[in-house]
Motif scaffolding. Structure first.
Motif, PDB file in Angstrom:
ATOM      1  N   THR A  63      10.630   5.219  -9.108  1.00 49.80           N
ATOM      2  CA  THR A  63       9.420   5.862  -8.576  1.00 49.80           C
ATOM      3  C   THR A  63       8.187   5.038  -8.916  1.00 49.80           C
ATOM      4  O   THR A  63       7.313   4.833  -8.061  1.00 49.80           O
ATOM      5  CB  THR A  63       9.277   7.287  -9.156  1.00 49.80           C
ATOM      6  N   ASP A  64       8.096   4.567 -10.139  1.00 51.56           N
ATOM      7  CA  ASP A  64       6.938   3.763 -10.550  1.00 51.56           C
ATOM      8  C   ASP A  64       6.820   2.491  -9.710  1.00 51.56           C
ATOM      9  O   ASP A  64       5.727   2.108  -9.298  1.00 51.56           O
ATOM     10  CB  ASP A  64       7.037   3.414 -12.035  1.00 51.56           C
ATOM     11  N   VAL A  65       7.970   1.838  -9.446  1.00 54.57           N
ATOM     12  CA  VAL A  65       7.963   0.628  -8.621  1.00 54.57           C
ATOM     13  C   VAL A  65       7.502   0.972  -7.194  1.00 54.57           C
ATOM     14  O   VAL A  65       6.684   0.252  -6.601  1.00 54.57           O
ATOM     15  CB  VAL A  65       9.365  -0.029  -8.610  1.00 54.57           C
ATOM     16  N   MET A  66       8.011   2.061  -6.654  1.00 57.76           N
ATOM     17  CA  MET A  66       7.643   2.454  -5.291  1.00 57.76           C
ATOM     18  C   MET A  66       6.170   2.837  -5.185  1.00 57.76           C
ATOM     19  O   MET A  66       5.508   2.505  -4.195  1.00 57.76           O
ATOM     20  CB  MET A  66       8.523   3.620  -4.823  1.00 57.76           C
ATOM     21  N   ILE A  67       5.661   3.517  -6.194  1.00 58.86           N
ATOM     22  CA  ILE A  67       4.239   3.890  -6.178  1.00 58.86           C
ATOM     23  C   ILE A  67       3.377   2.635  -6.224  1.00 58.86           C
ATOM     24  O   ILE A  67       2.376   2.535  -5.500  1.00 58.86           O
ATOM     25  CB  ILE A  67       3.924   4.858  -7.337  1.00 58.86           C
ATOM     26  N   ALA A  68       3.750   1.680  -7.051  1.00 60.77           N
ATOM     27  CA  ALA A  68       2.987   0.425  -7.127  1.00 60.77           C
ATOM     28  C   ALA A  68       3.019  -0.293  -5.777  1.00 60.77           C
ATOM     29  O   ALA A  68       1.988  -0.812  -5.318  1.00 60.77           O
ATOM     30  CB  ALA A  68       3.560  -0.471  -8.216  1.00 60.77           C
ATOM     31  N   GLU A  69       4.175  -0.317  -5.134  1.00 55.57           N
ATOM     32  CA  GLU A  69       4.300  -0.963  -3.826  1.00 55.57           C
ATOM     33  C   GLU A  69       3.469  -0.235  -2.779  1.00 55.57           C
ATOM     34  O   GLU A  69       2.787  -0.846  -1.959  1.00 55.57           O
ATOM     35  CB  GLU A  69       5.776  -1.000  -3.394  1.00 55.57           C
ATOM     36  N   SER A  70       3.480   1.081  -2.830  1.00 55.67           N
ATOM     37  CA  SER A  70       2.704   1.880  -1.881  1.00 55.67           C
ATOM     38  C   SER A  70       1.206   1.660  -2.082  1.00 55.67           C
ATOM     39  O   SER A  70       0.451   1.535  -1.108  1.00 55.67           O
ATOM     40  CB  SER A  70       3.040   3.361  -2.055  1.00 55.67           C
TER      41      SER A  70
END
Length: 159
Positions: A63-70
């Motif tokens: 989730t943290d990786v996806m939020i950073a990407e978003s």
């Protein structure tokens, strides 16, 4: 003493001793069965909780990786970034849904552990849970996991 009375007393005395031994044996067996049952339930709860927390931690990292990407493509109007944002947001929702299920399972397991005891294991699993919530680094996580493993091994009498 009358031989008939002596024979009757011997018979009833033998029956009383046999009944007492039977009750004692049943009581001992009941305690053994309870200890066995408790050990099995604890083992299941301890291993399930640890596995669920590992899964929750991995999902949180995803989730943290996806939020950073978003966030990286949040204000971009580039068509590739817009597509990335839509894809990541859809994947993020799926991961969040899985996290909600895992969190519910963790809560259920922790309730079981609170009932099964002892308090030392409950404290160790609470520390692991806080490690997931706070997003501790790998070294801290390893330390918390080792403390949990040592505590559960001691309770389960595993060498």
């Amino acid at each position: 003493m009358d031989p008939t009375l002596l024979a009757v007393l011997s018979i009833f005395g033998g029956v009383a001793v046999t009944a007492a031994a039977g009750l004692l044996g049943a009581w001992i067996q009941g305690r053994r069965e309870h200890k066995k049952w408790l050990r099995e339930r604890r083992f299941e709860a301890y291993t399930r909780s640890y596995t669920l927390l590992q899964n929750w931690r991995a999902l949180k990292a995803d989730t943290d990786v996806m939020i950073a990407e978003s966030k990286r493509v949040e204000h971009s109007t580039d068509p590739a970034d817009v597509a990335t944002r839509k894809r990541v947001n859809a994947e993020l929702q799926g991961v969040k849904d899985r996290m909600a299920v895992v969190f519910a399972d963790v809560t259920e397991c922790e309730s079981e552990m609170q009932l099964l005891g002892p308090a030392s294991v409950q404290h160790a699993i609470n520390a692991l849970t806080m490690g997931v919530v706070q997003g501790v680094d790998n070294d801290t996580w390893s330390d918390l996991a080792m403390t949990y493993a040592k505590t559960t091994r001691k309770v389960m009498s595993i060498r």
